[in-house]
Scaffold this motif. Structure first.
Motif, PDB file in Angstrom:
ATOM      1  N   ILE A 160      -6.690  12.026 -10.827  1.00 42.69           N
ATOM      2  CA  ILE A 160      -7.052  11.219 -11.997  1.00 42.69           C
ATOM      3  C   ILE A 160      -5.926  10.250 -12.364  1.00 42.69           C
ATOM      4  CG2 ILE A 160      -7.522  11.307 -14.487  1.00 42.69           C
ATOM      5  CD1 ILE A 160      -9.003  13.977 -13.918  1.00 42.69           C
ATOM      6  N   SER A 161      -4.689  10.747 -12.369  1.00 44.97           N
ATOM      7  CA  SER A 161      -3.556   9.874 -12.716  1.00 44.97           C
ATOM      8  C   SER A 161      -3.393   8.755 -11.693  1.00 44.97           C
ATOM      9  CB  SER A 161      -2.265  10.695 -12.816  1.00 44.97           C
ATOM     10  OG  SER A 161      -1.912  11.257 -11.562  1.00 44.97           O
ATOM     11  N   GLN A 162      -3.554   9.080 -10.412  1.00 45.48           N
ATOM     12  CA  GLN A 162      -3.448   8.066  -9.371  1.00 45.48           C
ATOM     13  C   GLN A 162      -4.584   7.047  -9.451  1.00 45.48           C
ATOM     14  OE1 GLN A 162      -0.995   7.527  -6.824  1.00 45.48           O
ATOM     15  NE2 GLN A 162       0.077   8.794  -8.301  1.00 45.48           N
ATOM     16  N   ALA A 163      -5.760   7.508  -9.872  1.00 49.69           N
ATOM     17  CA  ALA A 163      -6.897   6.599 -10.027  1.00 49.69           C
ATOM     18  C   ALA A 163      -6.610   5.563 -11.114  1.00 49.69           C
ATOM     19  CB  ALA A 163      -8.166   7.389 -10.362  1.00 49.69           C
TER      20      ALA A 163
ATOM     21  N   GLY B  46       0.799  -1.222   0.000  1.00 49.25           N
ATOM     22  CA  GLY B  46       0.000   0.000   0.000  1.00 49.25           C
ATOM     23  C   GLY B  46       0.829   1.268   0.000  1.00 49.25           C
ATOM     24  N   GLU B  47       2.110   1.154   0.354  1.00 48.38           N
ATOM     25  CA  GLU B  47       2.958   2.340   0.435  1.00 48.38           C
ATOM     26  C   GLU B  47       3.602   2.687  -0.904  1.00 48.38           C
ATOM     27  OE1 GLU B  47       5.779   1.346   3.424  1.00 48.38           O
ATOM     28  OE2 GLU B  47       4.252   1.007   4.972  1.00 48.38           O
ATOM     29  N   ASN B  48       3.724   1.712  -1.786  1.00 44.46           N
ATOM     30  CA  ASN B  48       4.383   1.939  -3.075  1.00 44.46           C
ATOM     31  C   ASN B  48       3.523   1.359  -4.185  1.00 44.46           C
ATOM     32  OD1 ASN B  48       6.072   1.647  -5.425  1.00 44.46           O
ATOM     33  ND2 ASN B  48       7.860   1.919  -4.101  1.00 44.46           N
ATOM     34  N   ILE B  49       2.898   2.235  -4.967  1.00 44.74           N
ATOM     35  CA  ILE B  49       1.943   1.792  -5.977  1.00 44.74           C
ATOM     36  C   ILE B  49       2.614   0.980  -7.076  1.00 44.74           C
ATOM     37  CG2 ILE B  49       2.118   3.918  -7.341  1.00 44.74           C
ATOM     38  CD1 ILE B  49      -1.015   1.768  -6.732  1.00 44.74           C
TER      39      ILE B  49
END
Length: 259
Positions: free
Chosen positions: A118-121, A36-39
């Protein structure tokens, strides 16, 4: 027939055990707590999991001497099913959250710019698809279809729900009371969609949508801050209303196909 049933149960058991091993290896190699800390580690873990699950299912199909049906029509049909499942979660979830927000039951505030959100989504969607929706629904689909060859669809649905709850336990996903309440119901729901749609693609789309937006709201991501009633947001808007909407759509589709 009895021998075929024993073989089917043996292969289901083998797939179940090997799936647990795959997920445990993924958690060992990529660090479960650190995902969860590093996508990007999350995506890499997803690629690892999806590739091994595909190898497992191809191997089982080879043992069972099944031909993999591959064509553009099948690809686009699955894509359509995936999109339908995704939209059947998005539409009721967004509408209900908007209504509850206007009524003052919940508030959702972005913690980053729109472009970043949006980019993170999109990145989270890729991670969720690879590590959860795609591999889990492939395994679920194999178990359900194998059971359905020898038992009624409802027996197949119940057994796959029990197996996936056990699967969650063995990989360490039943770590809280919330998870203990959520996972069996979610497993039943996805299996139910598989039973109604006769395909894993609808369940896969629904799964990807729900878990992507759940990840977006995770406090550790610091992307969205949600305040208000947990019951309204997580149960009604994220699970119950999309589940009812999806079930109605799938039942209507079944009725149309009978005409």
């Amino acid at each position: 027939m009895a021998l075929d049933k024993k073989k089917a149960i043996g292969r289901i058991t083998a797939v179940f055990i090997i799936s647990i091993v795959i997920w445990r290896l993924m958690l060992l190699f990529f660090g479960g707590a650190a995902l969860g800390e590093n996508i990007f580690r999350h995506i890499a873990a997803g690629i690892f999991t999806s590739v091994l699950v595909c190898i497992l299912i191809f191997a089982i199909d080879h043992i069972e001497k099944k031909k993999m049906a591959l064509s553009w029509n099948i690809f686009f049909g699955n894509l359509k099913g995936f999109g339908s499942g995704f939209l059947c979660w998005i539409i009721p979830a967004v509408i209900s959250i908007s209504i509850f927000a206007i009524a003052g039951f919940v508030t959702i505030q972005p913690q980053v710019s729109s472009a970043t959100l949006i980019s993170q989504a999109f990145i989270l969607f890729a991670a969720v698809f690879l590590i959860e929706a795609f591999p889990e629904e492939i395994i679920r689909g194999y178990i359900f279809s194998s059971l359905e060859e020898h038992y009624s669809p409802w027996v197949a649905l119940f057994v796959q729900t029990v197996l996936f709850t056990l699967f969650a336990f063995f990989i360490g996903s039943l770590y809280s009371q919330e998870q203990l309440l959520f996972i069996p119901g979610f497993g039943f729901l996805l299996g139910y969609f598989r039973m109604l749609s006769r395909s894993i693609s609808f369940s896969m789309g629904f799964h990807a949508a729900l878990m992507t937006f759940t990840q977006l709201l995770a406090p550790s991501r610091q992307l969205l801050e949600a305040n208000g009633s947990f019951f309204v947001l997580r149960f009604l808007s994220f699970v119950l209303l999309p589940a009812i909407f999806s079930s109605v759509i799938l039942h209507l589709k079944m009725e149309r196909s009978k005409v």
